[in-house]
Write a protein that holds these residues in place. Structure first.
Motif, PDB file in Angstrom:
ATOM      1  N   LEU A 141      38.582   1.330  24.903  1.00 14.48           N
ATOM      2  CA  LEU A 141      38.261   0.817  23.334  1.00 14.48           C
ATOM      3  C   LEU A 141      37.484  -0.440  23.425  1.00 14.48           C
ATOM      4  O   LEU A 141      37.691  -1.339  24.280  1.00 14.48           O
ATOM      5  N   ALA A 142      36.508  -0.710  22.234  1.00 13.90           N
ATOM      6  CA  ALA A 142      36.022  -1.827  22.206  1.00 13.90           C
ATOM      7  C   ALA A 142      35.787  -1.925  20.677  1.00 13.90           C
ATOM      8  O   ALA A 142      35.902  -1.131  19.734  1.00 13.90           O
ATOM      9  N   ALA A 143      35.703  -3.289  20.353  1.00 10.54           N
ATOM     10  CA  ALA A 143      35.593  -3.388  18.778  1.00 10.54           C
ATOM     11  C   ALA A 143      34.727  -4.671  18.607  1.00 10.54           C
ATOM     12  O   ALA A 143      34.652  -5.382  19.616  1.00 10.54           O
ATOM     13  N   THR A 144      34.169  -4.760  17.383  1.00  6.98           N
ATOM     14  CA  THR A 144      33.289  -5.726  17.139  1.00  6.98           C
ATOM     15  C   THR A 144      33.905  -6.443  15.772  1.00  6.98           C
ATOM     16  O   THR A 144      34.725  -5.866  15.015  1.00  6.98           O
ATOM     17  N   PRO A 145      33.846  -7.787  15.852  1.00  7.50           N
ATOM     18  CA  PRO A 145      34.379  -8.420  14.351  1.00  7.50           C
ATOM     19  C   PRO A 145      33.603  -8.075  13.253  1.00  7.50           C
ATOM     20  O   PRO A 145      32.569  -8.053  13.336  1.00  7.50           O
ATOM     21  N   GLY A 146      34.484  -8.165  12.159  1.00  5.70           N
ATOM     22  CA  GLY A 146      33.826  -7.982  10.996  1.00  5.70           C
ATOM     23  C   GLY A 146      33.275  -9.376  10.351  1.00  5.70           C
ATOM     24  O   GLY A 146      33.623 -10.407  10.868  1.00  5.70           O
ATOM     25  N   ILE A 147      32.429  -9.144   9.295  1.00  9.93           N
ATOM     26  CA  ILE A 147      31.983 -10.408   8.750  1.00  9.93           C
ATOM     27  C   ILE A 147      32.749 -10.768   7.600  1.00  9.93           C
ATOM     28  O   ILE A 147      32.864  -9.929   6.658  1.00  9.93           O
ATOM     29  N   ALA A 148      33.180 -11.818   7.522  1.00 12.86           N
ATOM     30  CA  ALA A 148      34.319 -12.374   6.214  1.00 12.86           C
ATOM     31  C   ALA A 148      33.621 -12.874   5.273  1.00 12.86           C
ATOM     32  O   ALA A 148      32.239 -13.393   5.342  1.00 12.86           O
ATOM     33  N   ASN A 149      33.930 -12.389   4.043  1.00  4.18           N
ATOM     34  CA  ASN A 149      33.303 -12.946   2.839  1.00  4.18           C
ATOM     35  C   ASN A 149      33.714 -14.266   2.487  1.00  4.18           C
ATOM     36  O   ASN A 149      34.880 -14.619   2.571  1.00  4.18           O
TER      37      ASN A 149
END
Length: 150
Positions: A141-149
């Motif tokens: 598994l790999a994940a990317t961070p989301g962009i916070a509003n």
């Protein structure tokens, strides 16, 4: 072949447009030969035939392929187990559709060695092939961070 997974649950009837937008942005920004992206939609009974037809049409316009998987039928035992857990813990808020992404390895064909899961509200603004080329080594598994509003 690049395999892209979306999970679909749409009680309100508004989620299809977000997945459609995500798919459109994926196809518009990915420079790959025809028939090189396969979209996998993990869905439940909230997928309307009209929305399914729109997804098929959109994918066809870009020369790609799509497959649909009814999670409620294919993972009934797993869903029952999750339901039972949350019945014992009623203070925890949850939606079963949040678990659909964990069923991806159980549902998509075994010959698919790697897949990218995208949330329905994502807009792809780069070539997904760049992400596809990331080598995971022995990681599952790999994940990317989301962009916070802000």
């Amino acid at each position: 072949m690049i395999h892209i997974c979306f999970c679909f649950h749409d009680e309100t009837g508004h989620n299809a447009k977000f997945i459609g937008t995500a798919m459109l942005s994926l196809f518009e920004n990915t420079a790959v030969p025809p028939m090189s992206i396969k979209v996998h939609i993990l869905h439940d009974s909230t997928l309307k035939e009209n929305d399914r037809d729109k997804f098929v049409y959109l994918v066809g316009q870009y020369g790609q392929t799509i497959e649909f998987y009814d999670v409620e039928k294919l993972c009934a035992a797993e869903i029952a187990e999750i339901d039972a857990y949350f019945e014992k813990n009623p203070k925890i808020r949850w939606a079963i559709s949040a678990f659909y992404r964990f069923f991806i390895p159980l549902i998509i064909p075994k010959d698919v060695e790697k897949a990218i899961y995208l949330n329905s509200e994502v807009v792809v603004n780069l070539d997904i092939n760049d992400l596809w080329q990331v080598e995971l080594g022995n990681r599952v598994l790999a994940a990317t961070p989301g962009i916070a509003n802000k």
